[in-house]
Enzyme design. Structure first.
Site, PDB file in Angstrom:
ATOM      1  CB  THR A 230      46.337  51.220  38.077  1.00  0.00           C
ATOM      2  OG1 THR A 230      45.771  50.474  36.876  1.00  0.00           O
ATOM      3  CG2 THR A 230      46.489  52.711  38.383  1.00  0.00           C
TER       4      THR A 230
ATOM      5  CE  LYS B 174      45.669  54.244  41.983  1.00  0.00           C
ATOM      6  NZ  LYS B 174      45.634  54.149  43.452  1.00  0.00           N
TER       7      LYS B 174
ATOM      8  N   PRO C 276      26.542  45.638  27.612  1.00  0.00           N
ATOM      9  CG  PRO C 276      26.680  47.748  29.045  1.00  0.00           C
ATOM     10  CD  PRO C 276      26.341  46.180  28.868  1.00  0.00           C
TER      11      PRO C 276
ATOM     12  CG  ASN D  65      37.054  44.821  26.991  1.00  0.00           C
ATOM     13  OD1 ASN D  65      37.916  44.321  27.689  1.00  0.00           O
ATOM     14  ND2 ASN D  65      37.189  46.058  26.620  1.00  0.00           N
TER      15      ASN D  65
HETATM   16  P1  NAD Z   1      36.951  50.409  44.729  1.00  0.00           P
HETATM   17  O1  NAD Z   1      36.488  51.705  44.221  1.00  0.00           O
HETATM   18  O2  NAD Z   1      36.161  49.157  44.749  1.00  0.00           O
HETATM   19  O3  NAD Z   1      37.142  50.923  46.576  1.00  0.00           O
HETATM   20  C1  NAD Z   1      37.712  51.949  46.824  1.00  0.00           C
HETATM   21  C2  NAD Z   1      37.464  52.087  48.237  1.00  0.00           C
HETATM   22  O4  NAD Z   1      37.985  53.299  48.886  1.00  0.00           O
HETATM   23  C3  NAD Z   1      35.986  52.227  48.753  1.00  0.00           C
HETATM   24  O5  NAD Z   1      35.904  51.616  49.804  1.00  0.00           O
HETATM   25  C4  NAD Z   1      36.100  53.817  49.032  1.00  0.00           C
HETATM   26  O6  NAD Z   1      34.774  53.991  50.071  1.00  0.00           O
HETATM   27  C5  NAD Z   1      37.158  54.060  49.732  1.00  0.00           C
HETATM   28  N1  NAD Z   1      37.607  55.567  49.699  1.00  0.00           N
HETATM   29  C6  NAD Z   1      37.418  56.302  48.544  1.00  0.00           C
HETATM   30  N2  NAD Z   1      37.786  57.480  48.780  1.00  0.00           N
HETATM   31  C7  NAD Z   1      38.209  57.452  50.043  1.00  0.00           C
HETATM   32  C8  NAD Z   1      38.699  58.395  50.833  1.00  0.00           C
HETATM   33  N3  NAD Z   1      39.229  59.598  50.449  1.00  0.00           N
HETATM   34  N4  NAD Z   1      39.361  58.043  52.085  1.00  0.00           N
HETATM   35  C9  NAD Z   1      39.180  56.616  52.414  1.00  0.00           C
HETATM   36  N5  NAD Z   1      38.456  55.593  51.590  1.00  0.00           N
HETATM   37  C10 NAD Z   1      38.299  56.003  50.513  1.00  0.00           C
HETATM   38  O7  NAD Z   1      38.426  50.352  44.167  1.00  0.00           O
HETATM   39  P2  NAD Z   1      39.280  49.080  43.952  1.00  0.00           P
HETATM   40  O8  NAD Z   1      38.752  48.371  42.855  1.00  0.00           O
HETATM   41  O9  NAD Z   1      38.958  47.928  45.205  1.00  0.00           O
HETATM   42  O10 NAD Z   1      40.638  49.302  43.984  1.00  0.00           O
HETATM   43  C11 NAD Z   1      41.703  49.511  45.166  1.00  0.00           C
HETATM   44  C12 NAD Z   1      42.747  50.162  44.779  1.00  0.00           C
HETATM   45  O11 NAD Z   1      43.485  49.424  43.885  1.00  0.00           O
HETATM   46  C13 NAD Z   1      42.550  51.562  44.112  1.00  0.00           C
HETATM   47  O12 NAD Z   1      43.779  52.367  44.546  1.00  0.00           O
HETATM   48  C14 NAD Z   1      42.869  51.370  42.620  1.00  0.00           C
HETATM   49  O13 NAD Z   1      43.393  52.340  41.977  1.00  0.00           O
HETATM   50  C15 NAD Z   1      43.757  50.217  42.567  1.00  0.00           C
HETATM   51  N6  NAD Z   1      43.689  49.278  41.427  1.00  0.00           N
HETATM   52  C16 NAD Z   1      42.305  48.634  41.082  1.00  0.00           C
HETATM   53  C17 NAD Z   1      42.388  47.671  40.152  1.00  0.00           C
HETATM   54  C18 NAD Z   1      40.835  47.161  39.758  1.00  0.00           C
HETATM   55  O14 NAD Z   1      40.992  46.366  38.871  1.00  0.00           O
HETATM   56  N7  NAD Z   1      39.990  47.155  40.490  1.00  0.00           N
HETATM   57  C19 NAD Z   1      43.567  47.394  39.199  1.00  0.00           C
HETATM   58  C20 NAD Z   1      44.538  48.107  39.591  1.00  0.00           C
HETATM   59  C21 NAD Z   1      44.710  49.047  40.488  1.00  0.00           C
HETATM   60  O1  DAU Z   2      43.682  48.266  34.553  1.00  0.00           O
HETATM   61  C1  DAU Z   2      43.635  48.492  35.746  1.00  0.00           C
HETATM   62  C2  DAU Z   2      42.303  49.129  35.961  1.00  0.00           C
HETATM   63  O2  DAU Z   2      41.224  48.302  35.790  1.00  0.00           O
HETATM   64  C3  DAU Z   2      42.174  49.883  37.410  1.00  0.00           C
HETATM   65  O3  DAU Z   2      43.482  50.574  37.764  1.00  0.00           O
HETATM   66  C4  DAU Z   2      40.811  50.333  37.558  1.00  0.00           C
HETATM   67  O4  DAU Z   2      40.644  50.891  38.941  1.00  0.00           O
HETATM   68  C5  DAU Z   2      39.743  49.240  37.311  1.00  0.00           C
HETATM   69  O5  DAU Z   2      38.490  50.203  37.190  1.00  0.00           O
HETATM   70  C6  DAU Z   2      39.866  48.841  35.816  1.00  0.00           C
HETATM   71  O6  DAU Z   2      39.857  49.805  34.640  1.00  0.00           O
HETATM   72  P1  DAU Z   2      39.120  49.462  33.361  1.00  0.00           P
HETATM   73  O7  DAU Z   2      38.533  50.607  32.729  1.00  0.00           O
HETATM   74  O8  DAU Z   2      39.982  48.661  32.785  1.00  0.00           O
HETATM   75  O9  DAU Z   2      37.892  48.589  33.881  1.00  0.00           O
HETATM   76  P2  DAU Z   2      36.245  48.528  33.473  1.00  0.00           P
HETATM   77  O10 DAU Z   2      35.905  47.108  34.216  1.00  0.00           O
HETATM   78  O11 DAU Z   2      35.702  49.661  33.770  1.00  0.00           O
HETATM   79  O12 DAU Z   2      36.507  48.155  31.961  1.00  0.00           O
HETATM   80  C7  DAU Z   2      37.144  46.933  31.472  1.00  0.00           C
HETATM   81  C8  DAU Z   2      37.070  46.937  30.161  1.00  0.00           C
HETATM   82  O13 DAU Z   2      35.702  46.897  29.544  1.00  0.00           O
HETATM   83  C9  DAU Z   2      37.468  48.438  29.287  1.00  0.00           C
HETATM   84  O14 DAU Z   2      38.248  48.172  28.138  1.00  0.00           O
HETATM   85  C10 DAU Z   2      36.288  49.096  29.101  1.00  0.00           C
HETATM   86  C11 DAU Z   2      35.354  47.999  28.790  1.00  0.00           C
HETATM   87  N1  DAU Z   2      33.808  48.233  29.167  1.00  0.00           N
HETATM   88  C12 DAU Z   2      33.418  48.708  30.389  1.00  0.00           C
HETATM   89  C13 DAU Z   2      32.275  48.712  30.952  1.00  0.00           C
HETATM   90  C14 DAU Z   2      31.842  49.031  32.194  1.00  0.00           C
HETATM   91  C15 DAU Z   2      32.631  47.780  28.290  1.00  0.00           C
HETATM   92  O15 DAU Z   2      32.930  47.493  27.041  1.00  0.00           O
HETATM   93  N2  DAU Z   2      31.367  48.122  28.644  1.00  0.00           N
HETATM   94  C16 DAU Z   2      31.060  48.545  29.945  1.00  0.00           C
HETATM   95  O16 DAU Z   2      29.934  48.704  30.220  1.00  0.00           O
END
Ligand code: NAD
Ligand code: DAU
Length: 351
Positions: free
Chosen positions: A133, A163, A214, A258
């Site tokens: 990330t 991470k 929120p 946001n």
């Molecule tokens: P997510 O939380 O939606 O999914 C994570 C998955 O991993 C789930 O299916 C969960 O069951 C599985 N998991 C958790 N612990 C585990 C374990 N110990 N063994 C096997 N499986 C396990 O996450 P996501 O948003 O799909 O993110 C995927 C990857 O990308 C993560 O590594 C996250 O750090 C990275 N990432 C996410 C974002 C984002 O915006 N969502 C951005 C940058 C990086």
């Molecule tokens: O930047 C990459 C990351 O993006 C990933 O590594 C994480 O796994 C992923 O969850 C995401 O993290 P954020 O904290 O940025 O995502 P989230 O959707 O939780 O929040 C996005 C922005 O919105 C952050 O500034 C917090 C704000 N927020 C979030 C929630 C849930 C609000 O203002 N209100 C809310 O209820």
């Protein structure tokens, strides 16, 4: 075959569907623990596809991982599995250390044991791609340049620290043992199958349910939004042509505060599903800020474009339109996810 970990989560699930949409693609062994974030409903369309083998299990289970690698003669591992929600990491960091740090360590060790004994050609072709990330780089001021691959690591939350630790382990396994690794650091993803504890799906679903939307603090925090399918295409490209031991930043070139993101979603809903009176924006509610909330993330993805020719296909405007439409059209998936652990979590966070 390739081994995908965390393939029942948001990005991993999208990646499995994206990869297998190509009829010539190699099969996938999908190892996922099925935590609250894992949802097999996302993969329902693959029920009859022999190229998808789902295994419920933990990346921290050395024996299980090693047996899967051997049994399916895996030629690449893509590690999506993680605890991923920043707010949850503030309430309970233990699971984040366990999966993101200890789990990644055990996974690396199982992969190293397998890789070391491969015949020379397979050994050279093997890849371990670690999905990370932009949060590992910390936070930016409004005038700082976007994060590049040489930025210092300055993680600020238990999530980003865990991470960052996993990235360091991956790097060390390359430098010390020669494991053929590549790491990608990407910005905020959004799109179909996003678990509704994260901002964009939460706002879409709360809006439709007539609930408050929120906004933490002043809503001026900036994220760089990447449509999930663009992330999948970047990962496929890095897997096929990325240089070993390198890291590649992946971003959407879509920096938005946001509050603007939420207002945009409300505007789209006002058109697609108008309320009887007023706008969805009337439901916007400012709430207490996230502790240690990072102010701005932005990714400089020029290395990926220069070396591998990758660019995102979606702008925020096209991607968010598709996303809102998807949630409106996929109420069955939404209802499936709105049960159990998800409800408990929402109560704890917003009461
Ligand atoms: P997510 O939380 O939606 O999914 C994570 C998955 O991993 C789930 O299916 C969960 O069951 C599985 N998991 C958790 N612990 C585990 C374990 N110990 N063994 C096997 N499986 C396990 O996450 P996501 O948003 O799909 O993110 C995927 C990857 O990308 C993560 O590594 C996250 O750090 C990275 N990432 C996410 C974002 C984002 O915006 N969502 C951005 C940058 C990086
Ligand atoms: O930047 C990459 C990351 O993006 C990933 O590594 C994480 O796994 C992923 O969850 C995401 O993290 P954020 O904290 O940025 O995502 P989230 O959707 O939780 O929040 C996005 C922005 O919105 C952050 O500034 C917090 C704000 N927020 C979030 C929630 C849930 C609000 O203002 N209100 C809310 O209820």
């Amino acid at each position: 075959m390739i081994l995908v970990t965390g393939g029942a989560g948001f990005i991993g699930g999208n990646f499995v569907l994206y990869w297998l949409a190509n009829p010539l693609a190699e099969g996938i062994v999908n190892l996922d623990k099925l935590t609250y974030a894992g949802n097999l409903q996302t993969l329902q369309s693959l029920e009859k596809d022999d190229r998808h083998i789902f295994v419920q299990g933990d990346i921290g289970d050395y024996g299980l991982v090693l047996s899967l690698l051997k049994k399916h003669q895996i030629r690449a591992v893509i590690n999506f599995a993680a605890e991923s929600h920043v707010d949850r990491s503030i309430h309970g960091p233990g699971d984040f250390i366990q999966t993101n740090v200890v789990g990644t360590f055990n996974l690396l060790e199982a992969v190293r044991t397998y890789w070391v004994d491969l015949p020379q050609t397979q050994k050279q072709e093997f890849r371990f791609l670690h999905v990370s990330t932009d949060e590992v780089y910390g936070t930016l001021s409004p005038t700082d340049p976007a994060f590049s691959e040489i930025n210092r690591y300055e993680p600020n939350s238990p999530y980003s620290a865990s991470k960052a630790a996993s990235d360091h382990l991956v790097r060390a396994w390359h430098h010390t043992y020669g494991l053929p690794v590549i790491t990608t650091n990407c910005s905020n993803n959004y799109g179909p199958y996003h678990f509704p504890e994260k901002l964009i799906p939460l706002v879409i679903l709360n809006a439709l349910a007539g609930k408050p939307l929120p906004i933490y603090g002043d809503g001026q925090q900036i994220r760089d939004w990447l449509y999930v399918k663009d992330h999948c295409s970047a990962i496929r490209r890095v897997l096929e042509a990325g240089r070993l031991g390198e890291t590649y930043n992946i971003g959407g070139c879509n920096e938005k505060p946001n509050i603007e993101v939420v207002q945009r979603i409300c505007g789209i809903l006002d058109t697609l599903r108008p309320k009887v009176s007023g706008s969805y924006a009337d439901q916007i509610t400012y709430v207490t800020d996230r502790p240690g909330h990072d102010r701005r993330y932005a990714i400089d993805a020029t290395k990926l474009e220069r070396e591998l020719g990758w660019k995102p296909a979606e702008t925020f405007e096209t991607g968010i339109q598709k996303t809102v439409q998807w949630y409106l059209e996929n109420q069955e998936w939404v209802q499936g996810v709105q049960t159990g652990a998800y409800r408990d979590w929402l109560d704890q966070q917003y009461q």
